[in-house]
Every structure is written in structure tokens, then in C-alpha cells.
Write a protein that holds these residues in place. Structure first.
Motif: not given
Length: 238
Positions: A213-216, A229-235
């Protein structure tokens, strides 16, 4: 001066050793102290930032890494002062490219940068093991060692020098050493333009199973530089 000393001096001259304060980090990455408690955190690359110093003194578990940490602390401090002085001179003619809500003026910016440098090098003297020399895109850490990785003012900012393949290789390495989440700030290049391959990067990471996700964020110094840029590993499948 020996050949080795000359080589070391030349390598140090190529490094820009400037950093942000702990308060800037919380704002840049839209974080609170409570969100950071209990997590193993990596600041990569960290430069002369005081995030590691202040965070660890407050009870957080933060490691910093940077190519600069291979040099003597006093040499880094001297280089940092030179870089700050030069940057402030350049800022005088480029003030219109920045938003001065956080710093008020150039003197305020200078004080923040000198404060970060002093806190970083002082903490480094006492806790050298917290400051790990690295040369990206390779990191000397085991898989998923850190819960959260923060990366500020590096990857996308230098798009004119670091190509798309370098970004991919570096991101894969950041993902390898991170268990849960990576945050990258800002998403613009040195001209204030959104990184041209950002959508391609997001598609690539999504294809690996990450949630991206791009977040302000509340912090904006360079005009247009208020997104992370928020990057969550998830799968994630690396």
C-alpha cells in the motif's frame, strides 16, 4: 599517508553522512512508540540518523546498518559536519522546493541534522554492535531476523543511479531478513517526481504474495514527499 589510508579517505569522501532525528522517523513512517515496543527493528540504510540511539535508550530493540559504518566514528562525525555545512549552503538557493512546517527555517534544519549526527555518533561509541556495516543488496543477517524494517531516503530517491534491477535485488533482500513488514520513505526521486517504476515494483511485490500500500504520512519536507510504501509479507513466496 599510506595507500590503505588514502583508499579509506577516498571511500569516505564518496559517502554522504547525514541523518534524521527520532521524531522525524516517527512522522515519516507514521509510527508511535507503542507500535514499536516489543519488535525487532532494522533501520536500513541508517546513515547518521538518531532513531537507533533514541529508540534503544527508550527501551526499543533497533539495529542500524549502513555502508558508512565501516569507517572510524570520529571520521564519520567530521564528514557529517562537512556534509551538513555543504547541504545548508545549497539549501539557501533551493528553499522553494521544500515545505518548512517541521523545521521552520534553514537554521532549524541545521540544528536537527547536527543533533541527529551527535546523538548517532555518541551512541555508536558506546554500542558499536548496534551499527552494522553493509553493502546492499546483501545483508549479513539471518532470515526473518527483524519484525519491522524501515528504509528512508535511499532506494527510490536515487533512481538516476540505482536501476530497477538493483531495486528488485535490494527489496528481495529486505524481505528475506524481515518477518512482517517493510516501510519505505519517500516515494519520489531527487527532483520530487514519483519514482517512475513504482507501479511495476508494486505489481512485482504483489505477485510474490505481499500486501502493498501507498500511504500518506504526516511528514513532508520535500514537496510531494509525503508518502511511504508499506509492504506486508502475508503469503510471501521468496
Amino acid at each position: 599517508m599510506s595507500a590503505a589510508e588514502q583508499r579509506t579517505k577516498l571511500e569516505l569522501e564518496r559517502i554522504i553522512f547525514i541523518g534524521r532525528t527520532y521524531e522525524e522517523y516517527l512522522s515519516m513512517f507514521s509510527l508511535s512508540f507503542d507500535e514499536l515496543k516489543g519488535k525487532k527493528i532494522l533501520d536500513c540504510p541508517a546513515g547518521a540518523c538518531s532513531f537507533t540511539a533514541w529508540g534503544n535508550q527508550a527501551g526499543l530493540d533497533i539495529t542500524a546498518c549502513d555502508i558508512a559504518y565501516d569507517h572510524r566514528i570520529e571520521d564519520l562525525k567530521d564528514k557529517g559536519k562537512q556534509d551538513i555545512g555543504h547541504t545548508m549552503e545549497v539549501m539557501e538557493s533551493a528553499k522553494g522546493n521544500y515545505i518548512w512546517d517541521f523545521f521552520r527555517d534553514i537554521d532549524g534544519l541545521r540544528k536537527h541534522r547536527l543533533s541527529a549526527l551527535e546523538d548517532c555518533t555518541a551512541h555508536m561509541r558506546k554500542h558499536r554492535s548496534r551499527y552494522v556495516p553493509v553493502v546492499l543488496p546483501v545483508l549479513p543477517f539471518e532470515n526473518e531476523k527483524f519484525d519491522l524494517l524501515l528504509s528512508a531516503h535511499f532506494l527510490f530517491m536515487y533512481a538516476d543511479r540505482l536501476d530497477y534491477q538493483y531495486h528488485i535485488e535490494t527489496l528481495r533482500e529486505l524481505l528475506r531478513v524481515t518477518k512482517d513488514e517493510i516501510r519505505i520513505f519517500p516515494l519520489i526521486d531527487l527532483e520530487g517526481k514519483r519514482y517512475e517504476h513504482l507501479d511495476k515494483i508494486i505489481d512485482y511485490l504483489t505477485g510474490l504474495g505481499c500486501i502493498v500500500k501507498e500511504e500518506t504520512v504526516p511528514y513532508e519536507f520535500m514537496i510531494n514527499g509525503n508518502s511511504m510504501l508499506k509492504i506486508r509479507k502475508n503469503n510471501y513466496e521468496g
